[in-house]
Design an enzyme around this catalytic site. Sequence first.
Site, PDB file in Angstrom:
ATOM      1  N   ARG A  93      29.722-133.716 -11.065  1.00  0.00           N
ATOM      2  CA  ARG A  93      28.390-133.180 -10.775  1.00  0.00           C
ATOM      3  C   ARG A  93      27.688-132.574 -12.002  1.00  0.00           C
ATOM      4  O   ARG A  93      26.510-132.240 -11.937  1.00  0.00           O
ATOM      5  CB  ARG A  93      28.468-132.148  -9.648  1.00  0.00           C
ATOM      6  CG  ARG A  93      28.600-132.829  -8.287  1.00  0.00           C
ATOM      7  CD  ARG A  93      28.221-131.873  -7.172  1.00  0.00           C
ATOM      8  NE  ARG A  93      29.302-130.965  -6.852  1.00  0.00           N
ATOM      9  CZ  ARG A  93      29.124-129.723  -6.406  1.00  0.00           C
ATOM     10  NH1 ARG A  93      27.899-129.238  -6.273  1.00  0.00           N
ATOM     11  NH2 ARG A  93      30.159-128.969  -6.110  1.00  0.00           N
ATOM     12  N   THR A  98      46.014-129.932  -7.186  1.00  0.00           N
ATOM     13  CA  THR A  98      46.297-128.715  -7.948  1.00  0.00           C
ATOM     14  C   THR A  98      47.806-128.449  -8.097  1.00  0.00           C
ATOM     15  O   THR A  98      48.246-127.950  -9.133  1.00  0.00           O
ATOM     16  CB  THR A  98      45.624-127.499  -7.290  1.00  0.00           C
ATOM     17  OG1 THR A  98      45.988-127.456  -5.904  1.00  0.00           O
ATOM     18  CG2 THR A  98      44.104-127.562  -7.390  1.00  0.00           C
ATOM     19  N   ALA A 146       3.474-113.127 -53.227  1.00  0.00           N
ATOM     20  CA  ALA A 146       3.288-114.152 -52.204  1.00  0.00           C
ATOM     21  C   ALA A 146       3.401-115.539 -52.821  1.00  0.00           C
ATOM     22  O   ALA A 146       2.905-115.782 -53.915  1.00  0.00           O
ATOM     23  CB  ALA A 146       1.922-113.985 -51.563  1.00  0.00           C
ATOM     24  N   ARG A 197       1.279-120.709 -67.723  1.00  0.00           N
ATOM     25  CA  ARG A 197       0.436-121.586 -66.914  1.00  0.00           C
ATOM     26  C   ARG A 197      -0.655-122.124 -67.831  1.00  0.00           C
ATOM     27  O   ARG A 197      -0.861-121.607 -68.938  1.00  0.00           O
ATOM     28  CB  ARG A 197      -0.183-120.810 -65.741  1.00  0.00           C
ATOM     29  CG  ARG A 197      -1.109-119.707 -66.195  1.00  0.00           C
ATOM     30  CD  ARG A 197      -1.636-118.855 -65.050  1.00  0.00           C
ATOM     31  NE  ARG A 197      -2.570-117.861 -65.539  1.00  0.00           N
ATOM     32  CZ  ARG A 197      -2.585-116.590 -65.154  1.00  0.00           C
ATOM     33  NH1 ARG A 197      -1.687-116.142 -64.277  1.00  0.00           N
ATOM     34  NH2 ARG A 197      -3.462-115.767 -65.643  1.00  0.00           N
TER      35      ARG A 197
HETATM   36  C1  UD1 Z   1      41.246-125.152  -4.544  1.00  0.00           C
HETATM   37  C2  UD1 Z   1      42.222-124.610  -3.516  1.00  0.00           C
HETATM   38  C3  UD1 Z   1      41.452-123.885  -2.422  1.00  0.00           C
HETATM   39  C4  UD1 Z   1      40.586-122.795  -3.029  1.00  0.00           C
HETATM   40  C5  UD1 Z   1      39.682-123.379  -4.098  1.00  0.00           C
HETATM   41  C6  UD1 Z   1      38.940-122.291  -4.808  1.00  0.00           C
HETATM   42  C7  UD1 Z   1      44.043-126.213  -3.542  1.00  0.00           C
HETATM   43  C8  UD1 Z   1      44.694-127.332  -2.843  1.00  0.00           C
HETATM   44  N1  UD1 Z   1      42.979-125.700  -2.969  1.00  0.00           N
HETATM   45  O1  UD1 Z   1      40.385-126.055  -3.923  1.00  0.00           O
HETATM   46  O2  UD1 Z   1      42.367-123.321  -1.505  1.00  0.00           O
HETATM   47  O3  UD1 Z   1      39.835-122.156  -2.016  1.00  0.00           O
HETATM   48  O4  UD1 Z   1      40.459-124.087  -5.074  1.00  0.00           O
HETATM   49  O5  UD1 Z   1      38.005-122.868  -5.685  1.00  0.00           O
HETATM   50  O6  UD1 Z   1      44.515-125.792  -4.567  1.00  0.00           O
HETATM   51  N2  UD1 Z   1      42.470-129.674 -10.977  1.00  0.00           N
HETATM   52  C9  UD1 Z   1      43.302-130.294 -11.856  1.00  0.00           C
HETATM   53  N3  UD1 Z   1      44.007-131.377 -11.424  1.00  0.00           N
HETATM   54  C10 UD1 Z   1      43.915-131.859 -10.164  1.00  0.00           C
HETATM   55  C11 UD1 Z   1      43.050-131.210  -9.256  1.00  0.00           C
HETATM   56  C12 UD1 Z   1      42.337-130.107  -9.693  1.00  0.00           C
HETATM   57  O7  UD1 Z   1      43.423-129.896 -13.010  1.00  0.00           O
HETATM   58  O8  UD1 Z   1      44.586-132.835  -9.873  1.00  0.00           O
HETATM   59  C13 UD1 Z   1      41.706-128.502 -11.436  1.00  0.00           C
HETATM   60  C14 UD1 Z   1      40.219-128.697 -11.320  1.00  0.00           C
HETATM   61  O9  UD1 Z   1      39.698-129.249 -12.514  1.00  0.00           O
HETATM   62  C15 UD1 Z   1      39.740-127.271 -11.111  1.00  0.00           C
HETATM   63  C16 UD1 Z   1      40.891-126.614 -10.366  1.00  0.00           C
HETATM   64  O10 UD1 Z   1      42.018-127.426 -10.593  1.00  0.00           O
HETATM   65  O11 UD1 Z   1      39.568-126.602 -12.322  1.00  0.00           O
HETATM   66  C17 UD1 Z   1      40.627-126.489  -8.868  1.00  0.00           C
HETATM   67  O12 UD1 Z   1      40.370-127.770  -8.364  1.00  0.00           O
HETATM   68  P1  UD1 Z   1      39.294-128.000  -7.250  1.00  0.00           P
HETATM   69  O13 UD1 Z   1      39.262-129.442  -6.901  1.00  0.00           O
HETATM   70  O14 UD1 Z   1      38.026-127.333  -7.607  1.00  0.00           O
HETATM   71  O15 UD1 Z   1      39.944-127.160  -6.063  1.00  0.00           O
HETATM   72  P2  UD1 Z   1      39.956-127.474  -4.554  1.00  0.00           P
HETATM   73  O16 UD1 Z   1      41.028-128.441  -4.286  1.00  0.00           O
HETATM   74  O17 UD1 Z   1      38.589-127.754  -4.116  1.00  0.00           O
END
Ligand code: UD1
Length: 473
Positions: free
Chosen positions: A21, A92, A395, A455
Amino acid sequence: MTHSPSRPIDVVVMAAGKGTRMKSALPKVLHALAGKPMVQHVIDTARSLQARRTIVITGHGAEQVEQALTSAQGQVQVQGLKFARQMPQLGTGHAVQQAVPLLDDDGVVVILSGDVPLTRTDTLQALLDVCAGQQLALLTIDFDDPTGYGRIVRSPSGQVHAIVEHKDANATQRAIREVYSGIMAVPAKLLKPWLARLDNQNAQQEFYLTDVVKFAEADGVPVVAHKIDDATQVAGVNSPAQLAELERAYQQRQAQALMAEGVRIIDPARFDVRGELTCAQDVQIDVNCIFEGRVQLGQGVKVGANCVLANCVIEAGAVIHPFTHIDGEKLGVTVGEGALIGPFARLRPGAQLGAEVHIGNFVEVKNSTMAKGAKANHLAYLGDATVGERVNYGAGSITANYDGANKHRTVIEADVHIGSNCVLVAPVTIGAGGTVGGGSTITKSTAPGALSVARGKQVSIANWHRPQKQAKG
Ligand code: UD1
Ligand code: CA
């Protein structure tokens, strides 16, 4: 609260996500907030926690992210900064799994995200306190609209019992307003076996870090929540609009802190610090000023509207008039006590101005020292010059400091008067108390006290008749 012997802190920063996004070629976590990549804010927070190790999980744009964090900001080499790549990105939990080989069992692991830049150190410290080196501690917050977040499910006694992701939650769970912020603290020796037990049997077929709560409960490890109410600290950046919102929040924080110390900021909504600004007593800052790098303002300094000040020291009582641009870059700029600068002045690296120096509109000073009371009030250039006390620099005059290959110095000794529109071809010295007539091109050094004029001699022809137009036909 029970304090077990404190354990080393290891921070894991998740930064592998794509950031679709942002609609940008630059990896999301490298977009700047207050002049530095947002992930750098997170790393700096880790440093202020005195983390033993900071492990950044990279994926999308991994090379670019790793390079940005080890070169540009690398002047301040972050202790224990390590990278682990996550390819592909399977959630995550999978992200944190990549850090396992770099995590020692004796540590407490704090998990942060590279796109959540404004978490405060004292909040994380409080989270570590409730973790106490032995429990699973979750940072939580109540949201009026919790859509999309993991819900904190508590037992009737209030004990945290699970985090259920929005997509997996039933209607009752979706009604819960307390959400997981994405930040936790957990002892490494508990975390590692839990990570090994994760699966992706859920609505998104991802490895959820949040599933460790289930394993903690199964293993009889207490899960504790530290709830905060400042949403800014857990706000993530997914779009340019959210980044702009956090930028304002960050700048408000800077402005409030400075005002609490007595700095008079005319409008905190039009004030930006992209680095470190320190102010002595009775500093006044008008609207639309930007401070970059390290800037120090002495007692009673006034900064007019629309100035950009970077890497400089402004000493007590100096006034920087509107629309002035100062950037010391690596060499720095010093403005002496009671000096008057601008409006529309430009001070470049190595400008060292003494007390009561005056620099007026459209004057540029670079790599030059000006002693007490020297003045260059209009439309002038001073580069690689040493200017004595009380010199008046006219100046339109310039130092010709560059011969196309090398830079040379111009020395203007005390009490010299340089007329308007002069060229001082360096290397050259104008002896003390000397005068240079307007329009002179000076190529040879002059003796103290001398008047030098170089000059074309004026020629006047009496009763001169201008040519007339020929009559037609
Ligand atoms: C996650 C939490 C959710 C929480 C929310 C808060 C999990 C499963 N869920 O949601 O409970 O309320 O954050 O914002 O953890 N990232 C990686 N690798 C991946 C996936 C994500 O590095 O494979 C990083 C993303 O770049 C980001 C962070 O982890 O910086 C969180 O990922 P994001 O997808 O925003 O979190 P959610 O799964 O939506
Ligand atoms: Ca998210």
